[in-house]
Scaffold this motif. Sequence first.
Motif, short mmCIF file in Angstrom:
data_model
loop_
_atom_site.label_atom_id
_atom_site.label_comp_id
_atom_site.label_asym_id
_atom_site.label_seq_id
_atom_site.Cartn_x
_atom_site.Cartn_y
_atom_site.Cartn_z
N GLU A 88 -1.34 -7.70 -11.66
CA GLU A 88 -2.35 -6.71 -11.27
C GLU A 88 -1.70 -5.53 -10.57
O GLU A 88 -2.06 -4.37 -10.81
CB GLU A 88 -3.38 -7.38 -10.36
N TRP A 89 -0.73 -5.81 -9.71
CA TRP A 89 -0.04 -4.73 -9.01
C TRP A 89 0.73 -3.84 -9.99
O TRP A 89 0.73 -2.61 -9.87
CB TRP A 89 0.90 -5.32 -7.96
N ARG A 144 0.05 -3.16 -12.99
CA ARG A 144 -0.83 -2.31 -13.78
C ARG A 144 -1.20 -1.01 -13.08
O ARG A 144 -1.57 -0.03 -13.73
CB ARG A 144 -2.11 -3.08 -14.15
N HIS A 145 -1.10 -1.02 -11.77
CA HIS A 145 -1.61 0.14 -11.01
C HIS A 145 -0.54 0.83 -10.16
O HIS A 145 -0.87 1.77 -9.43
CB HIS A 145 -2.76 -0.29 -10.11
N HIS A 146 0.70 0.36 -10.21
CA HIS A 146 1.74 0.93 -9.35
C HIS A 146 3.02 1.16 -10.12
O HIS A 146 3.30 0.51 -11.14
CB HIS A 146 2.04 0.01 -8.16
N GLU A 169 0.81 -1.20 0.00
CA GLU A 169 0.00 0.00 0.00
C GLU A 169 0.86 1.27 0.00
O GLU A 169 0.35 2.37 -0.14
CB GLU A 169 -0.92 0.01 1.22
N THR A 210 3.53 4.14 -1.21
CA THR A 210 3.79 4.79 -2.49
C THR A 210 5.29 4.91 -2.69
O THR A 210 6.04 5.13 -1.74
CB THR A 210 3.15 6.19 -2.53
#
Length: 511
Positions: free
Chosen positions: A347-348, A350-352, A292, A294
Amino acid sequence: MLSAAVAGGVFASPPPASILAAILSLHSAGASGVLLIVKNYTGDRLNFGLAAEQARNHRVAVDMLIVAEDCAFEQPSKAGRRGLCGTVFIHKLAGALAEEGCSLDQIVSKMTEVLKGIGTLGVSLSPCSVPGCLPSFELPPGEMELGLGIHGEPGVKRSKVATADEVVKMMIDHMTNPDSQSHLPVQSGDRFVVCVNNLGALSCLEMAVITRAAIVSLESRGVIVARVMSGSFMTSLEMAGVSLTLMKVDQETLRLFDAKTSACAWPNISSVSVSGRSYITDSPAMSTRPQEDTHSEGPLSPVMCKVLEKVCSTLLEKQEELNALDRAAGDGDCGNTHAQAAKAFQEWLRHHVVPGCPGQLLSVLAGLVQEKMGGSSGALYSLFLTAAAGHVTERRSNAAAWATAMHAGAQAMRRYGGADPGDRTMLDALCPAVDELMKLTSATPGGEMTVLQNAVQKAVTGAESTRDLTARAGRASYIAAERVTMPDPGAVAVAAIFKAVLQSLEEQTSA
């Protein structure tokens, strides 16, 4: 006694995130160190070990004490002796030392010595049953089971029901038999604290009869019974049985045992005030999920991203192959669990943003496999990644640092998982490859790729060698050796991961 306790499901170890939350809560409350007291079961070792590694990455001083005092098995398996009611003694003594201000190292050292003089054995007239499930084993009327664990598992010996005196004598004979590798040495004149523990369903009258029999039997051997505890301290649901724990004591150990405590179920509760204690209830919330966080990109981010993408595609391609190998020696889901991890990584991604610090990426991956992969493989991979993360904390970590990180990860797997090379597990591919990678710590500039190529070959050869090994750990160890003729799927998966890393780096170098 304990500052915190973490519960899992019935007869299951708690998840690492819950354990880590407890550790961090104590740390934020001012604890100078945290000692994890863990009973010797694979799930507990893995999940508490993983939480300990994660806590160290939070700069928390953590140590783990494994309690393994079961006297049931004359020749314990590689997994070792189980942790039983003797754990309660360790809770009490370690808590007393902590209350006196002893350091974490001092407590661990003292408890390690005390553990050498503790032994436990259980006997029961009935099985138990997890709510909503069938009994854990069948026991005909008029028979009893000797050497049970605390999770409803059957014992090592079955015999006819006898009188309390006869049963207790049989238990003590078994515990002290010098021909047994797990026996507790007992000599005339030794001083012991005795715990007669109700496994769940005995009446007070039955407990009193057994307690008297235990005292009489021990004193007939010349043993000095210094203290006696009788009651429900570590139960096995509704099992109609009892366990007997003996702890050899000297004056110092007895002083710690007698130290007052506010633990409400400890036998000296009548003489101890439980009021006036302060409890931490408003600790700041702390996230235990590294994915979680950044991150910002760094020079290595594109390289690590492509490597991770290649590993994911490789594991997805090998899903059915790994499942087929696993069906021959396990439950047939090795490919599925690795595919779950690969899909979670994709999946991670794609978004991070892939973090610039390699250690941060490894921590992210550790959290993902812990949450998404499941099973022992998820815990083992998470342990590996968590232990490795602390060794590649610089944005430009060099090849030597990566090698050291891989070595730390492999050692964490061995320490908490209990397996070694030669036991027919993923370690048979991982450890030879990591040993080869350690040459990077002294390799000449430009020779790194050659070392990596050799490490991949070591992993492939190690995986293939498992075809001829006898399984001494993992689910395959329960299968007849003549039926296990294919390579270990976990080792094949590790070799595939190493090969994918090499291929990705070679493609990027030639581009």
